[in-house]
Scaffold this motif. Structure first.
Motif, PDB file in Angstrom:
ATOM      1  N   ILE A 438      20.740 -15.749  27.797  1.00  0.00           N
ATOM      2  CA  ILE A 438      20.263 -16.807  28.742  1.00  0.00           C
ATOM      3  C   ILE A 438      20.460 -16.788  30.716  1.00  0.00           C
ATOM      4  O   ILE A 438      20.190 -17.812  31.661  1.00  0.00           O
ATOM      5  CB  ILE A 438      20.967 -18.794  28.865  1.00  0.00           C
ATOM      6  N   MET A 439      20.658 -15.398  30.784  1.00  0.00           N
ATOM      7  CA  MET A 439      20.618 -14.699  32.175  1.00  0.00           C
ATOM      8  C   MET A 439      18.666 -15.286  32.364  1.00  0.00           C
ATOM      9  O   MET A 439      18.061 -14.529  32.036  1.00  0.00           O
ATOM     10  CB  MET A 439      20.950 -13.374  32.014  1.00  0.00           C
ATOM     11  N   GLY A 440      18.701 -16.139  33.594  1.00  0.00           N
ATOM     12  CA  GLY A 440      16.930 -16.490  33.683  1.00  0.00           C
ATOM     13  C   GLY A 440      17.072 -17.819  34.264  1.00  0.00           C
ATOM     14  O   GLY A 440      16.002 -18.349  34.360  1.00  0.00           O
ATOM     15  N   GLY A 441      18.226 -18.454  33.515  1.00  0.00           N
ATOM     16  CA  GLY A 441      17.688 -20.260  33.156  1.00  0.00           C
ATOM     17  C   GLY A 441      16.579 -20.304  32.111  1.00  0.00           C
ATOM     18  O   GLY A 441      16.576 -19.801  30.965  1.00  0.00           O
ATOM     19  N   PHE A 442      15.752 -20.834  32.436  1.00  0.00           N
ATOM     20  CA  PHE A 442      14.220 -21.452  31.840  1.00  0.00           C
ATOM     21  C   PHE A 442      13.249 -20.888  32.008  1.00  0.00           C
ATOM     22  O   PHE A 442      13.088 -21.157  32.879  1.00  0.00           O
ATOM     23  CB  PHE A 442      14.819 -23.026  31.428  1.00  0.00           C
ATOM     24  N   THR A 453       6.000 -26.755  28.312  1.00  0.00           N
ATOM     25  CA  THR A 453       6.669 -27.035  27.205  1.00  0.00           C
ATOM     26  C   THR A 453       7.575 -25.894  28.108  1.00  0.00           C
ATOM     27  O   THR A 453       7.892 -25.066  28.456  1.00  0.00           O
ATOM     28  CB  THR A 453       5.880 -25.903  26.097  1.00  0.00           C
ATOM     29  N   GLU A 454       8.964 -25.882  27.276  1.00  0.00           N
ATOM     30  CA  GLU A 454      10.063 -25.128  27.976  1.00  0.00           C
ATOM     31  C   GLU A 454      11.117 -24.725  27.134  1.00  0.00           C
ATOM     32  O   GLU A 454      10.969 -25.458  25.988  1.00  0.00           O
ATOM     33  CB  GLU A 454      10.833 -26.303  29.198  1.00  0.00           C
ATOM     34  N   SER A 455      11.330 -23.378  27.357  1.00  0.00           N
ATOM     35  CA  SER A 455      12.418 -23.301  27.156  1.00  0.00           C
ATOM     36  C   SER A 455      13.403 -22.189  27.395  1.00  0.00           C
ATOM     37  O   SER A 455      13.440 -22.085  28.230  1.00  0.00           O
ATOM     38  CB  SER A 455      11.438 -22.237  25.999  1.00  0.00           C
ATOM     39  N   LEU A 675      18.166 -26.762  26.563  1.00  0.00           N
ATOM     40  CA  LEU A 675      16.961 -26.267  25.266  1.00  0.00           C
ATOM     41  C   LEU A 675      17.129 -25.391  24.470  1.00  0.00           C
ATOM     42  O   LEU A 675      16.584 -25.359  22.612  1.00  0.00           O
ATOM     43  CB  LEU A 675      15.895 -25.441  26.469  1.00  0.00           C
ATOM     44  N   PHE A 676      18.203 -25.257  24.509  1.00  0.00           N
ATOM     45  CA  PHE A 676      18.964 -23.991  23.715  1.00  0.00           C
ATOM     46  C   PHE A 676      18.763 -24.090  22.735  1.00  0.00           C
ATOM     47  O   PHE A 676      18.950 -24.058  21.373  1.00  0.00           O
ATOM     48  CB  PHE A 676      19.523 -22.622  24.570  1.00  0.00           C
ATOM     49  N   ALA A 677      19.621 -25.445  22.822  1.00  0.00           N
ATOM     50  CA  ALA A 677      20.598 -25.674  21.327  1.00  0.00           C
ATOM     51  C   ALA A 677      19.447 -26.859  20.638  1.00  0.00           C
ATOM     52  O   ALA A 677      20.287 -26.267  19.272  1.00  0.00           O
ATOM     53  CB  ALA A 677      21.629 -26.962  22.002  1.00  0.00           C
ATOM     54  N   ALA A 678      18.807 -27.237  20.975  1.00  0.00           N
ATOM     55  CA  ALA A 678      17.376 -28.221  20.189  1.00  0.00           C
ATOM     56  C   ALA A 678      17.349 -26.912  19.309  1.00  0.00           C
ATOM     57  O   ALA A 678      16.667 -27.407  18.650  1.00  0.00           O
ATOM     58  CB  ALA A 678      16.985 -28.725  22.243  1.00  0.00           C
ATOM     59  N   LYS A 679      17.055 -25.799  20.878  1.00  0.00           N
ATOM     60  CA  LYS A 679      16.081 -24.884  19.444  1.00  0.00           C
ATOM     61  C   LYS A 679      17.021 -23.867  18.269  1.00  0.00           C
ATOM     62  O   LYS A 679      16.815 -24.223  16.996  1.00  0.00           O
ATOM     63  CB  LYS A 679      15.561 -23.055  20.013  1.00  0.00           C
ATOM     64  N   HIS A 680      18.258 -24.253  18.359  1.00  0.00           N
ATOM     65  CA  HIS A 680      19.343 -24.016  17.243  1.00  0.00           C
ATOM     66  C   HIS A 680      19.516 -25.108  15.935  1.00  0.00           C
ATOM     67  O   HIS A 680      20.762 -25.589  15.331  1.00  0.00           O
ATOM     68  CB  HIS A 680      20.400 -23.277  17.451  1.00  0.00           C
ATOM     69  N   LYS A 681      18.985 -26.280  16.477  1.00  0.00           N
ATOM     70  CA  LYS A 681      19.246 -28.013  15.658  1.00  0.00           C
ATOM     71  C   LYS A 681      20.998 -27.922  16.023  1.00  0.00           C
ATOM     72  O   LYS A 681      21.818 -28.687  15.292  1.00  0.00           O
ATOM     73  CB  LYS A 681      18.527 -27.574  14.686  1.00  0.00           C
ATOM     74  N   THR A 682      21.572 -28.079  17.256  1.00  0.00           N
ATOM     75  CA  THR A 682      22.890 -28.325  17.263  1.00  0.00           C
ATOM     76  C   THR A 682      23.805 -29.034  18.248  1.00  0.00           C
ATOM     77  O   THR A 682      21.959 -28.775  19.715  1.00  0.00           O
ATOM     78  CB  THR A 682      23.475 -26.589  16.899  1.00  0.00           C
ATOM     79  N   SER A 683      24.010 -29.051  18.880  1.00  0.00           N
ATOM     80  CA  SER A 683      25.165 -29.262  20.030  1.00  0.00           C
ATOM     81  C   SER A 683      25.086 -28.290  21.174  1.00  0.00           C
ATOM     82  O   SER A 683      25.654 -27.080  20.663  1.00  0.00           O
ATOM     83  CB  SER A 683      26.231 -30.049  19.701  1.00  0.00           C
ATOM     84  N   ILE A 684      25.287 -28.411  22.508  1.00  0.00           N
ATOM     85  CA  ILE A 684      26.037 -27.392  23.399  1.00  0.00           C
ATOM     86  C   ILE A 684      27.326 -26.973  22.838  1.00  0.00           C
ATOM     87  O   ILE A 684      27.655 -25.699  23.484  1.00  0.00           O
ATOM     88  CB  ILE A 684      25.893 -28.412  25.024  1.00  0.00           C
ATOM     89  N   ASP A 685      27.914 -27.664  22.591  1.00  0.00           N
ATOM     90  CA  ASP A 685      29.202 -27.596  22.169  1.00  0.00           C
ATOM     91  C   ASP A 685      29.212 -26.814  20.817  1.00  0.00           C
ATOM     92  O   ASP A 685      30.310 -25.590  20.959  1.00  0.00           O
ATOM     93  CB  ASP A 685      30.180 -28.631  22.148  1.00  0.00           C
TER      94      ASP A 685
END
Length: 856
Positions: A438-442, A453-455, A675-685
């Motif tokens: 995720i180098m570059g943010g969102f 739409t954000e990703s 946003l990244f965790a939501a895409k994978h349907k999991t938690s940030i941790d």
């Protein structure tokens, strides 16, 4: 006629017949020119641009009777003060290297592998491009253009649109990759997730009072060497130079303070310095703010009420203290870093004294590690605490030059097959749960109805392409690569040998036949960009941005072409002749800004592209605050456009973060990971755990210490390996010059015409190793041999070796026996393939490689 390995480096009559004719009277291989006494040949200085590192310095070449004889910095350049560094002078030998590829060649041996003779034979450019075009058309007919992969090594900004940005998009593949993630991408995570700037920094060295070179050597590398050499001496007169590096680098040898840190413990040192700056009240009130009642509540071990502090240009300083810093004392850090607490305190106070004129210059040594994102953030955060963001003597975002984009690639140039192919799965695995990259943010995108739409952005993971090919060989049927040698320059180099052996059709376009070239089916001879190619380069240094010309300063000796323009035009013609005209039609739509003419051949296209990209700087119509130019001809003659000086405090109050402030608690990272965790349907941790980081909870969002990850147990592999770069290393492309080998001793601790591993004498004594002994270094992934160099410039328990030697191809100087026997050892065969997975960057620093040392 076949060219066998033993004959490859010789200039054969057959190759010479295909090569360009009409060579200049005086060339690199002619008999000596006996000038009359006192009558030197007339010459002239011609401007171009060096590409020996990512400084991309504007330079000038002195040309006599058609031959380049000298090089210097462009005297009009404000970036490098009219100087070039030692590596710049090697351009002359690179231009006239007799081992360069002189004509196109094709492979006649279908078997591929390391050490296998490709049995190349010379062919014409027409035959080479016909072969490539046939393969490309054949692949499109199967309905799978995404099985074409393009990878670039060094490039000019022109390629971003004409090759890297155009060919994949029009042809129809998403598998195009830059070299960048094996270079220094992870260091961008520091300024990116605190300041919102994912880029390389500039420094106001003319006013710096305290320079902290951390994990880099600005005198040898790291993006503005001539400026650093020019300015360093005056910093000693004004204040202090501090170096954090486990190796005594060139700048460390001159510094007031050298901190030979235990590799990988940079985050611990940064946290301890931040702790002391806060507990002793040495932070910037102007930038950070202050406690509302004026009383410093930052006390070791004590939690602070966030409401008690009023911040100005920053966000989350108290959160940062409470979550990470309150217990990170110098005494704690001393145990981790092996730097005495007294020295940590002394250095922190020197930094605090300089305040906003203290520049913490962070390099790859900090961040290119398996958990480098957080070390990068921790070190860069010191600039925020000191308030040295865009201040006199401080750290700056890079200046931008006024470039112009090429015409839009409209839908008429992209057919349905291309649109489908471009959306395919990428070979580098970016965006996977365990490779966020995720180098570059969102990104935030608004559709025609106004819906946002954000990703999370997905960055390139260069070194994972080999893994993608090995995992699914069928996914790569055509591989095209330019100015690259991943089989030598990427960690876990052995993987690239295995991967490239599986590629059915590989086209390599380079100046010298490297290790990667040995796997090619078609080899194309590239121009040596600084002296033979027409392009426009943009970069920055010394608080100025610049556009500089790159042009043919002497007639090429061989039948070479520019990969981003000439070859692309010629290939587009070939594809058009086979019924696929889209790429040609796009290129043919370009228009000369001066004459309004459209290109009809490769040479015209090359010049028009250069003119388009730089027109704002030279057309005389723009209201620019920098240099004043009135025509393309004037730009070519001067070779440079300098922007105005970067304005102090330019981005205060408008940083490109979620809060628009400098974030010690990164809401920007938090949103991106959400946003990244939501895409994978999991938690940030869960994402952090899968990616190999230690942090959980709120610690994830602040700069913090993560313990170093190490490949190899300390019992079996007791020494920590340190890889560093030569100040003569032109991004891995100078080892075949005799000047590189002869002057290798300019790298502190190294020897000319040799490949040495620097070992502390106390360690060597225990091992029974003497200076000059041939030794073997072994890691979990491989072994290399080199000479032992006993040297106090490395701390005990470490072994340091310069990158650059170990070529088994490239030329008669770089290798002992071309195609077979290397000269020394390649560090990348020793270092395992690993990543800082939040950025996608290759790990090559920070002590992640354990080795054992034996007499060979």
């Amino acid at each position: 006629m076949e060219i066998k390995r033993r004959d490859f480096l010789k200039i054969t009559a057959a190759a010479g017949a295909v090569a360009a004719v009409g060579l200049p009277k005086l060339n690199a291989f002619a008999a000596g020119h006996d000038a009359k006494a006192g009558n030197a040949p007339k010459g002239e200085w011609l401007p171009s641009t060096c590409q020996g590192c990512t400084a991309w310095c504007p330079v000038e070449f002195y040309v006599q009777e058609g031959r380049i004889v000298k090089v210097r910095g462009n005297q009009l350049s404000k970036a490098n003060n009219g100087y070039c560094c030692p590596r710049g002078h090697l351009m002359i030998q690179q231009t006239y290297d007799p081992d360069r590829i002189k004509v196109p060649m094709k492979r006649t041996n279908p078997q591929k592998g390391k050490g296998i003779d490709p049995r190349f034979v010379p062919i014409s450019w027409d035959e080479a491009l016909d072969t490539i075009a046939d393969k490309m058309i054949e692949l499109r007919k199967t309905g799978h253009p995404e099985k074409l992969t393009y990878m670039r090594g060094r490039y000019s900004p022109t390629s971003t649109d004409l090759l890297y940005g155009t060919l994949p998009k029009i042809y129809g593949t998403g598998n195009y990759f830059s070299h960048s993630a094996i270079c220094a991408e992870a260091e961008k995570m520091g300024p990116g997730y605190t300041q919102g700037f994912f880029g390389y920094r500039d420094y106001d060295m003319a006013k710096t009072k305290c320079l902290v070179a951390w994990g880099c050597d600005p005198l040898s590398s790291n993006r503005q060497v001539p400026n650093a050499i020019n300015k360093l001496g005056d910093i000693f007169d004004r204040g202090t130079v501090i170096v954090v590096d486990p190796r005594l680098s060139s700048i460390a040898a001159k510094a007031n303070e050298w901190l030979p840190i235990k590799p990988g413990e940079d985050g611990a040192l940064a946290s301890a310095i931040a702790h002391l700056l806060l507990t002793e009240g040495l932070w910037s009130r102007e930038f950070v703010g202050d406690f509302k009642d004026g009383k410093n509540l930052f006390k070791a071990g004590a939690t602070v009420d966030e409401a008690a502090f009023a911040e100005k240009q920053t966000y989350g300083i108290v959160k940062y203290w409470n979550i990470e810093l309150k217990d990170k004392t110098p005494a704690w850090a001393a145990k981790k870093t092996l730097i005495p607490a007294e020295q940590i305190i002394k250095v922190a106070r020197a930094m605090g004294k300089a305040g906003s004129a203290c520049a913490v210059w962070m390099g790859p040594g900090v961040a290119m590690t398996p958990r480098g994102t957080y070390a990068s953030m921790a070190v860069y955060a010191l600039n925020g605490i000191l308030g040295s963001i865009e201040t006199e003597g401080g750290v700056f975002q890079s200046s931008s030059a006024p470039g112009t984009k090429f015409p839009e690639i409209k839908d008429i140039f992209i057919d349905e097959l291309a649109k489908k192919g471009s959306k395919g799965k990428k070979l580098d695995g970016r965006g996977a749960k365990d490779m966020p990259a995720i180098m570059g943010g969102f990104d935030s995108k608004k559709d025609k109805d106004g819906k946002v739409t954000e990703s999370a952005k997905a960055n390139v993971v260069t070194n994972a392409v080999a893994d993608g090919i090995l995992k699914d060989p069928a996914a790569c049927q055509i591989f095209i690569s330019t100015w690259s040698n991943f089989n030598f320059s990427a960690t876990g180099a052995q993987r690239w040998d295995k991967a490239m052996a599986k590629v059915p059709f590989f086209v390599h376009m380079v100046t010298n036949a490297s290790e990667m070239t040995q796997f090619a089916d078609i080899v194309l001879p590239a121009t040596f960009a600084p002296t033979e190619k027409l392009s426009v380069i943009s970069n920055m240094a010394n608080l100025h941005g610049h556009l500089s010309i790159q042009q043919q300063v002497a007639k090429p000796l061989w039948n070479v072409k520019a990969e981003e323009t000439e070859v692309m035009w010629l290939l587009a013609e070939k594809l058009k002749a086979r019924g696929f005209a889209n790429q040609y039609d796009y290129y043919a739509s370009f228009e000369d800004p001066e004459t309004k003419q459209k290109p009809t051949n490769a040479a015209q296209f090359c010049e028009i592209a250069a003119k388009i990209s730089s027109q704002k700087a030279w057309n005389g119509k723009e209201k620019l605050k920098g240099d004043k130019l009135s025509s393309w001809a004037e730009f070519k003659k001067k070779g440079i456009y300098n922007t105005e000086t970067y304005a102090y405090k330019k981005n205060w109050g408008k940083f490109k973060t979620v809060t628009h402030k400098f974030e010690f608690y990164s809401e920007t990272l938090k949103k991106t990971l959400t946003l990244f965790a939501a895409k994978h349907k999991t938690s940030i941790d869960d994402i952090l755990k899968a990616s190999g980081y230690e942090a959980q909870g709120e610690l994830v969002f602040v700069p913090h210490y993560e313990s170093p990850k190490r490949h190899g147990s300390e019992k079996e592999y007791p020494f920590t390996f340190i890889d560093h770069k030569s100040r003569l290393n032109r991004e891995g492309r100078s080892a075949n010059t005799v000047w590189y080998q002869e002057f290798k001793k300019v790298d502190v601790g190294d020897k000319s015409w040799d490949d040495v591993a620097k070992i502390n004498p106390l360690d060597a004594k225990k091992l029974g190793i003497k200076d000059g002994d041939t030794i073997r270094l072994t890691s979990t992934t491989g072994s290399i041999t080199c000479k032992a160099r006993l040297w106090e410039g490395v701390r005990q328990g470490t072994v340091a070796k310069c990158y650059g030697q170990g070529h088994w191809a490239y030329g008669r100087v770089a290798a002992k026996e071309y195609g077979k026997t290397p000269l020394g050892g390649n560090n990348n065969e020793l270092m395992p393939s690993d990543f800082d997975r939040l950025s996608g960057a290759t790990a090559r620093n920070g002590g992640f490689t354990g080795v054992k040392i034996e007499k060979a």
